[in-house]
Structures are given as structure tokens and as C-alpha cells.
Write an enzyme that holds these catalytic residues in place. Structure first.
Site, mmCIF file in Angstrom:
data_model
loop_
_atom_site.group_PDB
_atom_site.id
_atom_site.type_symbol
_atom_site.label_atom_id
_atom_site.label_comp_id
_atom_site.label_asym_id
_atom_site.label_seq_id
_atom_site.Cartn_x
_atom_site.Cartn_y
_atom_site.Cartn_z
ATOM 1 N N ASP A 1 0.908 -1.154 -0.012
ATOM 2 C CA ASP A 1 -0.036 0.001 -0.134
ATOM 3 C C ASP A 1 0.961 1.282 0.027
ATOM 4 O O ASP A 1 2.080 1.390 0.463
ATOM 5 C CB ASP A 1 -0.986 0.168 1.225
HETATM 6 N N1 URA Z 1 -1.189 -5.886 3.649
HETATM 7 C C1 URA Z 1 -1.573 -4.641 3.894
HETATM 8 O O1 URA Z 1 -3.165 -4.343 4.399
HETATM 9 N N2 URA Z 1 -0.919 -3.788 3.046
HETATM 10 C C2 URA Z 1 0.160 -3.639 2.626
HETATM 11 O O2 URA Z 1 0.851 -2.935 2.072
HETATM 12 C C3 URA Z 1 0.638 -5.275 2.844
HETATM 13 C C4 URA Z 1 -0.113 -6.409 3.158
#
Ligand code: URA
Length: 238
Positions: free
Chosen positions: A104
Site C-alpha cells: 500500500d
Molecule cells: N497488507 C496490507 O494491508 N497492506 C500492505 O501493504 C501489505 C499487506
């Protein structure tokens, strides 16, 4: 077979125009013969190319490890935000790498980038159970009960039942916990949604491991390096 100027340019020896200029000056040799045509087609795997008398090392694929900073997108293009590709030097961008899976925008840590589509496919396929390990800070008290819920398989907001996952508590108090999570899947916002299912919120997320590779502690956020032979062979064992 590929165009000679494209091959040389992709290896980071300048633009196609610059390669053309090198050819014009008679500085490029292919299998010992001075090249006259910058657009000639060759098989780069089985051809000896020299620039200015020096043999160049041909490679088709690159494999990079990045410590992804917050605020950049794990994609090759984005109309608004900076992407992880924007953080690469042109010498690496010319290989057209892409991120292996996604983190993310606000997640930091280990992100692999490659232009090897086959390896990418294996690493993101749920079939191979590639471990991803995250360090997280949670706005709440994480308990033994949560560990059990992770083990049993968390049910996400859309009804999907996650595979068994490992949750370790590193420290905890009434309104704050530090945890380590190991998952083998990569659903959209997976870790955040797993905690949401337990009425808890992830306030910081960092990926520390991916498929047996550890984030190089020497890499500052935003920095990257090529994988070592050893790291690559670990990935290729999948
Ligand atoms: N899980 C999440 O919620 N975000 C990420 O970036 C990776 C795994």
C-alpha cells in the site's frame, strides 16, 4: 533476435541515438566485426558485443530489492503519485522492471522489482505459499485470542476466509501493540483487513521478509540494490 541499438541502449549505454553515433564512429564490434548498421538484428545471448574494445555483459533480467518508502505507489505508472519506478535510476528503468506484488501507499519495507515475468508469476501465485512477514503497530491491545483467530483463519469483510496465518506479539499495552505477522497470501489490504476483522487498526506496516529474503537493513527508505546471486537462487527455488 533483437535490434543491436535497442539491446545496447537497454543495457544502459545511452539512448539509441547515442548508440547510432557510436556505430558511426566504428566503436561497436559484434563477434569481432565492426558494425556498420545500428539496426542489425542479433541474438544477444550468443553474440559477443564490444564497445570501444570492451566486452559488454548482456543480461535480460534484473532483480532489485527496495526499501519502499511511504507515499509512493507500487505500480509502474500513476497519473498523480510518484511510483516505485520513479525512484529507480535510468540505468535500471531501461529494463522496464515492475513491482512483484504490491505494498500500500503508506506501507514501507521490502519490495522486489524485476522484469522477469515468469518469476513474478510464481512469487505472487497463492499456489507456492510464499511467506511474507510484516512488522506492524496496532492501535489496541493484541491478545492471545487474536493469535488463535489468525491461526484459525480470519474472515475478511467480503466473506473470504484467510489461510492460517502466524501472529506474534512483540509488545503490548492497553492502547498499543507491536506485532509480527506471517501470511502466505496477498489479498488487497490483507493485513489491515485482518486486523479490522478483529476491530483493531494497523497504524504502521513494514514488510521485513518476502519468500525467504530479508530486507537489507543497510537500505534507507527509498533506496534499493540488486539482489545477490544467493538471494536470487532462493527466489528461483520456488
Ligand atoms: N497488507 C496490507 O494491508 N497492506 C500492505 O501493504 C501489505 C499487506
Amino acid at each position: 533476435m533483437e535490434r543491436l541499438d535497442k539491446i545496447i541502449s537497454n543495457l544502459g549505454y545511452g539512448s539509441r541515438k547515442e548508440v547510432k553515433a557510436l556505430v558511426k564512429k566504428g566503436l561497436i564490434e559484434v563477434d569481432g566485426i565492426i558494425v556498420k548498421d545500428n539496426g542489425m538484428n542479433i541474438d544477444p545471448e550468443n553474440t559477443n558485443i564490444k564497445i570501444n574494445g570492451e566486452e559488454i555483459l548482456y543480461r535480460k533480467y534484473i532483480y532489485l530489492m527496495m526499501n519502499k518508502p511511504a507515499g509512493v505507489i507500487s505500480a509502474t505508472h500513476d497519473s498523480r503519485d510518484e511510483t516505485v519506478i520513479d525512484l529507480l535510476e535510468v540505468d535500471h528503468q531501461v529494463f522496464d522492471p515492475f513491482p512483484v506484488g504490491r505494498l500500500d501507499k503508506d506501507t514501507v519495507g521490502l519490495l522486489l522489482l524485476t522484469n522477469d515475468g515468469e518469476l513474478n508469476h510464481r512469487l505472487i501465485s497463492p499456489k507456492w505459499h510464499v511467506d511474507k512477514v510484516y512488522y506492524a503497530k496496532i492501535n489496541n491491545n493484541v491478545t492471545e485470542k487474536d493469535i488463535l483467530a489468525f491461526k484459525k483463519g480470519i474472515i475478511l469483510d467480503d466473506g473470504y476466509k484467510c489461510l492460517e496465518a502466524k501472529l506474534e506479539i512483540l509488545s503490548n499495552s492497553e492502547d498499543n501493540s507491536e506485532v509480527r505477522i506471517t501470511i502466505q497470501e496477498g489479498k488487497y489490504h490483507q493485513v489491515k483487513r485482518m486486523f479490522e476483522a478483529l476491530d483493531k487498526k494497523v497504524i504502521y506496516l513494514k514488510r521485513e521478509e518476502f519468500g525467504g529474503l530479508y530486507l537489507d537493513e543497510e537500505l534507507e527508505e527509498g533506496e534499493y540494490r540488486e539482489l545477490t546471486e544467493e538471494e536470487l537462487s532462493i527466489l528461483q527455488s520456488y
